[in-house]
Design a protein around this motif. Structure first.
Motif, PDB file in Angstrom:
ATOM      1  N   LEU A  18       0.640  -1.832  -0.056  1.00 57.96           N
ATOM      2  CA  LEU A  18      -0.483   0.078   0.001  1.00 57.96           C
ATOM      3  C   LEU A  18       1.275   1.119   0.008  1.00 57.96           C
ATOM      4  O   LEU A  18       1.137   2.578  -0.700  1.00 57.96           O
ATOM      5  N   PHE A  19       1.839   1.181   0.700  1.00 59.61           N
ATOM      6  CA  PHE A  19       2.739   2.503   0.921  1.00 59.61           C
ATOM      7  C   PHE A  19       3.248   2.825  -0.805  1.00 59.61           C
ATOM      8  O   PHE A  19       3.779   3.776  -1.226  1.00 59.61           O
ATOM      9  N   THR A  20       4.244   1.705  -1.123  1.00 60.47           N
ATOM     10  CA  THR A  20       4.548   2.302  -2.638  1.00 60.47           C
ATOM     11  C   THR A  20       3.165   2.262  -3.444  1.00 60.47           C
ATOM     12  O   THR A  20       3.292   3.526  -4.078  1.00 60.47           O
ATOM     13  N   MET A  21       1.857   1.790  -3.306  1.00 60.23           N
ATOM     14  CA  MET A  21       1.065   2.312  -4.424  1.00 60.23           C
ATOM     15  C   MET A  21       0.815   3.952  -3.713  1.00 60.23           C
ATOM     16  O   MET A  21       0.539   4.784  -4.623  1.00 60.23           O
ATOM     17  N   ILE A  22       0.597   4.563  -3.322  1.00 59.22           N
ATOM     18  CA  ILE A  22       0.748   5.802  -2.748  1.00 59.22           C
ATOM     19  C   ILE A  22       2.161   6.723  -2.797  1.00 59.22           C
ATOM     20  O   ILE A  22       1.729   7.849  -3.584  1.00 59.22           O
ATOM     21  N   TYR A  54       1.517  15.846   2.218  1.00 62.87           N
ATOM     22  CA  TYR A  54       0.060  14.561   3.240  1.00 62.87           C
ATOM     23  C   TYR A  54       0.551  13.179   3.341  1.00 62.87           C
ATOM     24  O   TYR A  54       0.129  12.126   3.933  1.00 62.87           O
ATOM     25  N   ILE A  55       1.819  12.776   2.493  1.00 64.24           N
ATOM     26  CA  ILE A  55       2.303  11.436   2.751  1.00 64.24           C
ATOM     27  C   ILE A  55       2.832  11.389   4.054  1.00 64.24           C
ATOM     28  O   ILE A  55       2.702  10.284   4.972  1.00 64.24           O
ATOM     29  N   LYS A  97       3.656   5.409   9.830  1.00 62.70           N
ATOM     30  CA  LYS A  97       4.209   4.369   9.764  1.00 62.70           C
ATOM     31  C   LYS A  97       4.977   3.627  10.740  1.00 62.70           C
ATOM     32  O   LYS A  97       6.265   3.903  10.647  1.00 62.70           O
ATOM     33  N   GLU A  98       4.671   2.479  11.481  1.00 64.64           N
ATOM     34  CA  GLU A  98       5.456   2.262  12.896  1.00 64.64           C
ATOM     35  C   GLU A  98       4.606   0.563  12.723  1.00 64.64           C
ATOM     36  O   GLU A  98       3.206   0.041  12.501  1.00 64.64           O
ATOM     37  N   SER A  99       5.895  -0.124  12.974  1.00 70.63           N
ATOM     38  CA  SER A  99       5.602  -2.057  13.139  1.00 70.63           C
ATOM     39  C   SER A  99       5.490  -2.096  14.441  1.00 70.63           C
ATOM     40  O   SER A  99       6.182  -3.230  15.114  1.00 70.63           O
TER      41      SER A  99
END
Length: 186
Positions: free
Chosen positions: A141-145, A158-159, A164-166
């Motif tokens: 999804l991050f790649t798509m964004i 906006y990105i 984004k954390e894990s």
């Protein structure tokens, strides 16, 4: 702090999702963070609620009446709001929460987090929006964004507003440190 959690009504096909969500629920409760979620007692929804409750946390569910029996409304919550429909569910969760986090899930999870992200871009709120990227679940999804940004449809700012954390620790730290960008039409 109250964190809205969007996640699957299924557990997924890896025990890592269940274990990671359980650890997050326990961590949030130990840090005094309340969980606001969809009110179900199935899938990752039930896992996050039960983990937070068992660790002494407060959990608020918001479930539409048409899903009350399908998602098996959790009867052991701190609070359970039964609302008329999905629109009311999302509005109530947004009203109650100070931050929004998407855990692994399906189409509904994406729809919910994308809506609050959009509201943030438009300046309708200044609350953080995050993806809890267990086992790299959200990398595609991050790649798509990023592709949307490269094609000229999403501004870099906006990105960058998306967290984004894990790990539970880095997620909560990022939520607490969040600074909203300028709204899109300001």
């Amino acid at each position: 702090m109250k964190v809205a959690i969007y996640c699957g009504s299924a557990e997924g096909n890896s025990p890592d999702y269940v274990n990671g969500v359980k650890a997050l629920g326990e961590y949030l409760a130990r840090q005094g963070v309340d969980v606001v979620y969809g009110g179900g007692n199935v899938g990752l929804m039930g896992i996050i609620a039960n983990a937070a409750l068992q660790a002494g946390g407060k959990v608020v569910g918001v479930i539409p009446s048409h899903l009350e029996s399908k998602e098996i409304a959790h009867t052991g919550l701190t609070e359970l709001h039964v609302v008329a429909n999905m629109h009311e569910r999302k509005a109530k969760m947004s009203e109650l929460a100070d931050a929004f986090v998407a855990l692994p899930g399906g189409v509904g999870t994406l729809e919910e987090v994308f809506e609050v992200w959009t509201w943030g871009q438009l300046g309708l709120h200044s609350k953080p929006c995050a993806f809890y990227n267990l086992n790299g679940f959200y990398y595609p999804l991050f790649t798509m964004i990023e592709s949307m940004q490269q094609a000229g449809f999403v501004k870099q700012s906006y990105i960058e507003m998306i967290i984004k954390e894990s790990t539970p620790e880095t997620l909560l730290a990022a939520l607490k440190a969040y600074q909203a960008p300028q709204p899109k039409w300001s």
